[in-house]
Design a protein around this motif. Structure first.
Motif: not given
Length: 391
Positions: A181, A256-257, A299, A303, A305
């Motif tokens: 991330c 971030a995810v 997100c 960003g 993933v």
């Protein structure tokens, strides 16, 4: 010896099987002192991974005491206490030299079979189908460790089995997911799935300096552990996840995810259900990545993933949202040897005690099939099972 074996979808047994033997000079045999059931073992139990065969020994989170060493192995000696990474690496190919340990080019004897599915093979793995080599797993009294002069890491004095066992998979997996991330001090990270990998992703994101971590799950016991780990939580049974995230981030979305769910995910939110239905109407897929797609939608533009969740086949991804928002995806099986010793040092220094995720323990492998069922059904507050085959 006794071992947990696969006999078909939903059919896990404790069988008596032949003891492992040294087959190559670099091998070692360990007496298993602790092993665990991993969430990805449930994919095998559910018949979601191809190439399993009846009688295959399960398990890839294993540690123990070295009881025999091959003639060409100068790293280990009888009596050493070691943790064994789930990946099997040669240490000599170009991927190992690059530090891409899970992409080892030599340790999967069924490389051609896997390449037909993935284009290239990955490394061999313990107890995880014949696509990854057909190696016997470690939910057993003893384990043969190939290339044991590369993977196993010796355990320092003073650390209990339960403090270091999860360095064989789920702790480094959660850490690599958080590292992907590229966390900065102002970042908000959202994590889907509060099972063991998700819990370690939460802990790791905070250790790496995230300002906030928001965790999504539907199981009360897992949400409680996520809060104890330092996360804010969203119960997907009670809230529309996307709406809740937008409210909690004042419309900005997570920076971030992390999808810690993978192929087991199911639809919960109305926005996601509509989006997934649109994708499924035009794409034939073997998996339903609701958590992944929900994460992509949530997100923020630009960003990241991160995907430690396991997928095995074609998957219908929200590529329009992914591309138009300029997202970056980082994923892969964990490059274990990058992380095991540095994270063990964090355990030694008291930064984290990985045993916090354990909810169920047994000293009898015969309890294993029932515990698989308990873990799969999330009964009795089950988050993580540890078995100690020799008591």
């Amino acid at each position: 010896m006794k071992a947990l074996t696969w006999h078909g979808r939903g059919d896990i047994r404790c069988d008596t099987v032949p003891d492992p033997k040294i087959e190559h000079g670099r091998d070692a045999i360990i007496k298993v002192t602790a092993c665990a059931i991993c969430g990805s073992d449930l994919h095998l139990m559910g018949g979601q991974m191809p190439s399993m065969e009846k009688g295959d020994i399960l398990g890839h989170e294993t540690m123990g005491e070295v009881v025999e060493v091959g003639k060409d192995n100068s790293k280990l000696k009888v009596g050493d206490r070691v943790i064994v990474p789930f990946t099997i690496c040669c240490g000599e190919c170009r991927q190992c030299k690059w530090g891409n340990w899970s992409c080892c080019e030599r340790t999967n004897p069924n490389a051609e079979m896997q390449a037909k599915l993935l284009g290239f093979p990955s490394c061999g793995m313990f107890g995880y189908s014949h696509l990854t080599g057909g190696y016997a797993g470690g939910q057993a009294e003893y384990l043969r460790v190939p290339y044991a002069d590369v993977g196993p890491v010796k355990v320092p004095e003073g650390l209990a089995d339960e403090q270091v066992l999860f360095l064989t998979d789920v702790f480094p997996t959660g850490y690599m997911a958080a590292e992907h991330c590229e966390i900065t001090p102002e970042d908000t990270i959202a994590v889907w799935g509060c099972g063991p990998v998700g819990l370690f992703a939460i802990k790791s994101a905070l250790m790496l300096g995230a300002k906030r971590v928001i965790a999504v799950d539907s199981v009360p016991e897992r949400l409680a552990l996520a809060r104890q780990a330092g996360a804010e939580t969203i119960d997907s049974n009670e809230h529309a996840v996307h709406d809740a995230l937008m409210e909690m981030t004042k419309g900005l979305g997570p920076d971030a995810v992390i999808d810690c769910v993978g192929m087991e995910s199911h639809s919960a939110g109305s926005l996601l259900s509509r989006a997934a239905a649109a994708v499924q109407s035009t794409v034939s897929a073997t998996e339903r990545p609701y958590a992944l797609n929900e994460a992509i939608i949530a997100c923020r533009p630009g960003g990241i993933v991160s995907v430690p969740g396991v997928y095995s086949g074609p998957t219908a991804v929200m590529m329009g949202a992914f591309m138009n928002k300029g997202l970056t995806m980082k994923t892969g099986q964990t490059h274990m040897l990058r992380y095991m010793e540095p994270l063990m040092k964090r355990v030694q220094d008291g930064e984290i005690d990985p045993s916090f995720i354990i909810t169920h323990r047994t000293t009898k492998l015969e309890d294993g099939p029932a515990l698989y069922e308990t873990f799969r059904e999330k009964k009795d507050g089950c988050v993580k099972v540890v078995m100690k085959p020799h008591g």
